[in-house]
Motif scaffolding. Structure first.
Motif, PDB file in Angstrom:
ATOM      1  N   GLU A 185     -13.928  -3.949   4.303  1.00  0.00           N
ATOM      2  CA  GLU A 185     -12.856  -4.968   5.092  1.00  0.00           C
ATOM      3  C   GLU A 185     -11.718  -4.017   5.982  1.00  0.00           C
ATOM      4  OE1 GLU A 185     -11.008  -7.320   8.028  1.00  0.00           O
ATOM      5  OE2 GLU A 185     -10.192  -7.483   5.994  1.00  0.00           O
ATOM      6  N   GLY A 186     -11.571  -4.215   6.581  1.00  0.00           N
ATOM      7  CA  GLY A 186     -10.576  -3.689   7.333  1.00  0.00           C
ATOM      8  C   GLY A 186      -9.500  -3.929   7.229  1.00  0.00           C
ATOM      9  N   THR A 187      -8.614  -4.515   7.128  1.00  0.00           N
ATOM     10  CA  THR A 187      -7.542  -5.327   6.923  1.00  0.00           C
ATOM     11  C   THR A 187      -7.282  -4.603   5.123  1.00  0.00           C
ATOM     12  OG1 THR A 187      -7.387  -6.991   7.434  1.00  0.00           O
ATOM     13  CG2 THR A 187      -5.257  -6.841   5.625  1.00  0.00           C
ATOM     14  N   GLU A 188      -7.816  -4.514   4.527  1.00  0.00           N
ATOM     15  CA  GLU A 188      -8.060  -3.371   2.922  1.00  0.00           C
ATOM     16  C   GLU A 188      -7.887  -2.326   2.862  1.00  0.00           C
ATOM     17  OE1 GLU A 188     -10.583  -3.798  -1.382  1.00  0.00           O
ATOM     18  OE2 GLU A 188     -11.158  -4.279   0.446  1.00  0.00           O
ATOM     19  N   THR A 189      -8.279  -1.677   4.140  1.00  0.00           N
ATOM     20  CA  THR A 189      -8.312  -0.103   4.723  1.00  0.00           C
ATOM     21  C   THR A 189      -6.710  -0.051   4.509  1.00  0.00           C
ATOM     22  OG1 THR A 189     -10.822  -0.715   4.748  1.00  0.00           O
ATOM     23  CG2 THR A 189      -9.315   1.605   5.665  1.00  0.00           C
ATOM     24  N   VAL A 190      -6.634  -0.739   5.505  1.00  0.00           N
ATOM     25  CA  VAL A 190      -5.090  -0.528   6.230  1.00  0.00           C
ATOM     26  C   VAL A 190      -4.181  -0.585   5.294  1.00  0.00           C
ATOM     27  CG1 VAL A 190      -3.458  -1.344   8.255  1.00  0.00           C
ATOM     28  CG2 VAL A 190      -5.823  -1.282   8.432  1.00  0.00           C
ATOM     29  N   ARG A 191      -4.471  -1.669   4.174  1.00  0.00           N
ATOM     30  CA  ARG A 191      -3.196  -1.739   2.967  1.00  0.00           C
ATOM     31  C   ARG A 191      -3.411  -0.535   2.092  1.00  0.00           C
ATOM     32  NH1 ARG A 191      -4.148  -2.988  -1.972  1.00  0.00           N
ATOM     33  NH2 ARG A 191      -6.300  -3.140  -1.919  1.00  0.00           N
ATOM     34  N   MET A 192      -4.478   0.032   2.211  1.00  0.00           N
ATOM     35  CA  MET A 192      -4.526   1.145   0.134  1.00  0.00           C
ATOM     36  C   MET A 192      -4.497   1.587   0.938  1.00  0.00           C
ATOM     37  SD  MET A 192      -8.566   0.240  -0.592  1.00  0.00           S
ATOM     38  CE  MET A 192      -8.775   1.064  -1.958  1.00  0.00           C
ATOM     39  N   TYR A 193      -4.509   2.735   2.539  1.00  0.00           N
ATOM     40  CA  TYR A 193      -4.255   4.033   3.400  1.00  0.00           C
ATOM     41  C   TYR A 193      -1.896   3.807   3.158  1.00  0.00           C
ATOM     42  CZ  TYR A 193      -4.140   7.872   6.171  1.00  0.00           C
ATOM     43  OH  TYR A 193      -3.696   9.303   7.198  1.00  0.00           O
ATOM     44  N   GLN A 194      -2.015   2.361   3.195  1.00  0.00           N
ATOM     45  CA  GLN A 194      -0.494   2.739   3.504  1.00  0.00           C
ATOM     46  C   GLN A 194       0.422   2.914   1.916  1.00  0.00           C
ATOM     47  OE1 GLN A 194       1.282  -1.528   4.478  1.00  0.00           O
ATOM     48  NE2 GLN A 194       3.277  -0.293   5.480  1.00  0.00           N
ATOM     49  N   GLU A 195      -0.333   2.247   0.853  1.00  0.00           N
ATOM     50  CA  GLU A 195      -0.176   2.454  -0.449  1.00  0.00           C
ATOM     51  C   GLU A 195      -0.005   3.508  -0.465  1.00  0.00           C
ATOM     52  OE1 GLU A 195      -2.086   0.175  -3.073  1.00  0.00           O
ATOM     53  OE2 GLU A 195      -0.755  -1.693  -2.219  1.00  0.00           O
ATOM     54  N   GLY A 196      -1.305   4.846  -0.288  1.00  0.00           N
ATOM     55  CA  GLY A 196      -1.311   6.023  -0.410  1.00  0.00           C
ATOM     56  C   GLY A 196       0.090   6.777   0.173  1.00  0.00           C
ATOM     57  N   MET A 197       0.129   6.244   1.165  1.00  0.00           N
ATOM     58  CA  MET A 197       1.342   7.219   1.798  1.00  0.00           C
ATOM     59  C   MET A 197       2.788   6.747   1.321  1.00  0.00           C
ATOM     60  SD  MET A 197       1.041   6.826   5.687  1.00  0.00           S
ATOM     61  CE  MET A 197       1.860   7.362   6.555  1.00  0.00           C
ATOM     62  N   GLN A 204       2.815   5.541  -2.292  1.00  0.00           N
ATOM     63  CA  GLN A 204       3.083   6.393  -3.224  1.00  0.00           C
ATOM     64  C   GLN A 204       3.061   8.052  -3.144  1.00  0.00           C
ATOM     65  OE1 GLN A 204      -0.444   4.766  -5.005  1.00  0.00           O
ATOM     66  NE2 GLN A 204       0.218   2.963  -4.975  1.00  0.00           N
ATOM     67  N   GLY A 205       2.898   8.330  -2.047  1.00  0.00           N
ATOM     68  CA  GLY A 205       3.341   9.882  -1.912  1.00  0.00           C
ATOM     69  C   GLY A 205       1.531  10.980  -2.393  1.00  0.00           C
ATOM     70  N   ARG A 206       0.759   9.684  -2.350  1.00  0.00           N
ATOM     71  CA  ARG A 206      -0.608  10.927  -2.407  1.00  0.00           C
ATOM     72  C   ARG A 206      -1.361   9.691  -0.410  1.00  0.00           C
ATOM     73  NH1 ARG A 206      -3.403   8.065  -5.949  1.00  0.00           N
ATOM     74  NH2 ARG A 206      -4.496   9.987  -6.648  1.00  0.00           N
ATOM     75  N   PRO A 207      -1.026  10.608  -0.306  1.00  0.00           N
ATOM     76  CA  PRO A 207      -2.455   9.830   1.661  1.00  0.00           C
ATOM     77  C   PRO A 207      -3.526  10.636   1.299  1.00  0.00           C
ATOM     78  CG  PRO A 207      -1.038  12.260   1.425  1.00  0.00           C
ATOM     79  CD  PRO A 207      -0.424  11.454   0.407  1.00  0.00           C
ATOM     80  N   TYR A 208      -4.328   9.822   2.120  1.00  0.00           N
ATOM     81  CA  TYR A 208      -5.546  10.106   2.305  1.00  0.00           C
ATOM     82  C   TYR A 208      -5.919  11.166   3.150  1.00  0.00           C
ATOM     83  CZ  TYR A 208      -6.644   5.875  -0.667  1.00  0.00           C
ATOM     84  OH  TYR A 208      -6.562   5.438  -1.600  1.00  0.00           O
TER      85      TYR A 208
END
Length: 768
Positions: free
Chosen positions: A669-681, A683-687
């Motif tokens: 789901e899109g909300t989960e996608t946005v959250r995971m992308y933000q976490e990656g940024m 943590q210094g491990r962007p997608y």
């Protein structure tokens, strides 16, 4: 709508990018977009300030109120026009929306032409209703203040309006009079006591007023002068009559003996009425016909009077309509029937009203209206099929993606060990199923093309390499040398060519010849009457012609060949969709399809395709040309985030990418996608790349997710994927921020090739 600048539009849409896109389109068309609101609460709060005439309303909004509840609240404040712009097509939502009497219902996704048409129709309807209300209000005020009595009646003889002066003169209360018979309320007699006829004449043909005697409700006799005129609607159709009268200076005569109670005609038909009008007695004989009626039936008055209605009508008309007219005459009811005159090939609407002991018949030529209704019916059938197609296409294409992907993976694993023809057959059947779904979508919606620069000659050669040829049919291909490349959707053009070739083969069941030509048409041939002085004239378009030497198309069938479901080959299980699909593809490419045929000699179908230098192009897998780059620049172990709600498709994507060395994270789901992308940024491990499914039922889909990702990271790279291949996002991915598009179904190798190209491009941009 000729005055688009008079229409103020409020957009209520919770997806900001969609709202901005609509606002841009409407602004270019000359409309005033008052504002874009994300919730119903905001729309209600700003409504008085914005004063919109038309509201484009989504059903699912950001606040507590949904679009339908918001529309009800807005309509309680003002007579505002509502057009729902939504992805909701379920019966409950449509039923709720219908209760608000919307001016339109536009399903997402839609293209700019569909939005333009919906707004134009709604704006025109709003304008006409406002004008009608203004006119009625002004007429009402004018009639109310007149010193003369005014009574209006419809054609069936019922009173529909009475002003205060008429109420005082007749003794009837205006509210009591409305709905009663005119003969009961406006009883007039000659000085001899005989009932006076109610005359219907145009103002410019009447030079004097007569004096008659009005019997009031209380029984008193009042001398009046009256004049009567036809009452017409905005289109000029006769709808009733209006009577104006005033008290006469002539003294009333001595009270006569009891008046003759014989029924008097309601309307004395006059020549000034433009529509054919005639009267019948109780034995169907014509007792009166105006000049228009005489012209319609090519008769003189002497030859018309006394004839039976059924003597001047075709025999088939009596069989179809006699019962309805007889019932109306017997029960003194109105009747409305549409009749076809074979000899003149026109449709007539015949409205019958009780008249003395017979009927008064008002006739109107409705041929144009019938043709428009048939055209609208065709559009409705297309829209119905569009709803059906879009209802299952996404899920069906997801299943095809799983089937095609797993078959392709199995082929790759077994390629070095063993070859299984069954796998190849299954794969071909899956591709054919994909073609059927795309054909249905193209037919129903016109499918926005995903364009690629292609040489038409190469496309035709490749098509015939894989085409199964019919027995005893000779194929001849003629391609003009030196033709330029052209931006087209190769899959759609192959589909068009396949339908045309199949039709040509079926037209020659005993064998024959099919000629396929590809050429730049002569300018003088395409645009006759125009002079071309430049001898180095470059072609403005290309054409594909398919000619057969078969049986040809009967002349009476030619006007119907593009209609959905029309086919003369019912025994061959033909669907009647082939040429309709071809027409949809041609229009989607800005081209045209023409057919010329002669019975016994064959048929030629020409598809003309204009050269589109301004169209955005994409490569074979949807990768925008501006993002092209060598694949060898792909970084090691890139991180990819996948948004896909279907677990089977998501599992296939993850297995395909991880087995090729990618670090993959998945979301549903899109909300989960946005959250995971933000976490990656954080943590210094962007997608490095995001793959987004366009449509997520009951969740945030690809477009809204991309909007939020770009707000966090303007450099985000994303691929949009969907089974809705006719969505405008799929045709113009760069306009929505996407680097590429991947229509479902696709093979795993196609996804890998696209992903590597995108990642290589990202590497180039970071190092530049």
């Amino acid at each position: 709508m000729t005055s688009s600048d008079r229409i103020r539009i409020l957009i209520v849409e919770n997806e900001g990018l969609v709202g901005c896109d609509m606002a841009t389109t409407l602004g270019k068309l000359g409309y005033v977009v008052a504002a874009i609101c994300a919730s119903g609460e905001e729309a209600l709060e700003r409504f008085d300030e914005l004063r919109p005439d038309l509201v484009l309303m989504d059903v699912h909004l950001a606040g507590q109120l949904d679009g339908i509840e918001t529309a009800r609240a807005l309509q309680r404040r003002s007579r505002v026009a509502i057009v729902y712009v939504t992805a909701c097509a379920d019966l409950d939502t449509v039923a709720r929306a219908r209760q608000t009497h919307p001016h339109g219902y536009l399903l997402k996704p839609f293209n700019h032409d569909e939005l333009r048409l919906a707004v134009e129709v709604a704006a025109q309807r709003h304008f006409e209703e406002s004008e009608r209300q203004r006119r009625e209000h002004s007429y009402f005020e004018a009639f109310q203040s007149l010193a003369d009595g005014v009574i209006a009646a419809d054609l069936s003889g019922g009173v529909v309006f009475m002003n205060p002066s008429a109420a005082r003169a007749t003794g009837w209360n205006a509210q009591e009079a409305v709905g009663r018979s005119l003969n009961e309320v406006f009883r007039i007699y000659q000085s001899t006591g005989e009932p006076a006829e109610i005359l219907s004449v145009e103002t410019d043909t009447q030079t004097t007023e007569r004096t008659v005697y009005l019997t009031t409700q209380a029984g008193a006799r009042v001398p009046i002068q009256d004049r009567t005129a036809p009452l017409r609607d905005a289109q000029g159709n006769l709808t009733g009559l209006i009577i104006l009268f005033r008290a006469s200076v002539v003294q009333a005569p001595v009270e006569p003996t009891a008046p003759n109670r014989s029924t008097a005609p309601l309307v004395d038909v006059v020549e000034s009425i433009s529509d054919p009008l005639f009267a019948l007695d109780a034995r169907w004989r014509v007792t009166y016909a105006n000049a228009s009626a005489l012209r319609l039936f090519d008769r003189s008055l002497q030859n018309m009077l006394g004839l039976s209605l059924w003597d001047i009508m075709p025999t088939a008309t009596r069989e179809l309509h006699h019962e309805a007219f007889a019932h109306a005459m017997l029960h003194r009811e109105t009747v409305n029937r549409e009749i076809y005159l074979d000899e003149k090939q026109i449709w007539l609407e015949m409205r019958g009203y009780p008249f003395a002991e017979g009927l008064l018949l008002l006739v109107q030529d409705v041929t144009a209206r019938r043709e428009e209704a048939e055209r609208r019916n065709r559009i409705d059938r297309l829209e119905s099929l569009g709803l059906l197609a879009r209802g299952f296409a996404h899920d069906f294409n997801n299943l095809l993606t799983v089937l095609l992907g797993n078959i392709s993976l199995a082929e790759m694993r077994l390629r070095n060990a063993i070859t299984l023809p069954e796998l190849h057959t299954a794969k071909q059947a899956t591709l054919q199923a994909q073609n059927l779904v795309q054909q249905l979508l193209t037919f129903a919606r016109g499918g926005a093309p995903i364009k690629t620069q292609i040489r038409l000659g190469d496309l035709i050669e490749t098509f015939f390499t894989h085409h199964t040829r019919a027995n005893r049919v000779e194929y001849r291909i003629e391609v003009q040398p030196g033709l330029p490349q052209i931006a087209i959707d190769g899959a759609q053009i192959r589909r068009l060519l396949s339908n045309l070739i199949r039709n040509a083969e079926q037209a020659q069941p005993n064998g024959g010849e099919i000629i396929v030509r590809c050429f730049a048409p002569d300018h003088a041939e395409m645009f006759p009457g125009e002079m071309v002085t430049d001898t180095n004239f470059q072609p403005s378009g290309l054409a594909i012609e398919v000619e057969d030497k078969g049986e040809g198309i009967p002349t009476e069938h030619l006007p119907h060949i593009f209609e959905p479901y029309f086919s003369t080959r019912k025994a061959d299980n033909a669907t009647g969709l082939g040429l309709t699909v071809c027409e949809s593809i041609a229009k989607a490419h800005g081209g045209s399809l023409t057919v010329s045929s002669e019975q016994g000699k064959g048929t030629t179908v020409r598809f003309y395709l204009p050269l589109d230098s301004d169209g955005e192009e994409a490569d074979a897998f949807g990768l925008s040309k501006v993002f092209d780059a060598p694949p060898e620049l792909t970084a090691a172990n890139p991180r990819i985030l996948v948004l896909e709600d279907d677990p089977l498709v998501r599992s296939l994507i993850v297995r395909n990418l991880t087995s090729n060395g990618f670090d993959v994270a998945e979301s549903a789901e899109g909300t989960e996608t946005v959250r995971m992308y933000q976490e990656g940024m954080t943590q210094g491990r962007p997608y490095d790349l995001v793959i987004l499914d366009l449509s997520i039922p009951n969740g945030m889909g690809g477009v809204r997710t991309m909007e939020k990702l770009r707000a966090m990271d303007p450099e985000v790279f994303a691929i949009v994927s969907s089974g809705y291949s006719d969505d405008p996002v799929m045709a113009n991915p760069a306009s929505y921020g996407f680097a590429a598009v991947l229509p479902k179904p696709y093979e795993p190798a196609d996804m890998l090739r696209l992903v590597r190209n995108i990642l290589a491009t990202r590497g180039i941009r970071r190092t530049s």
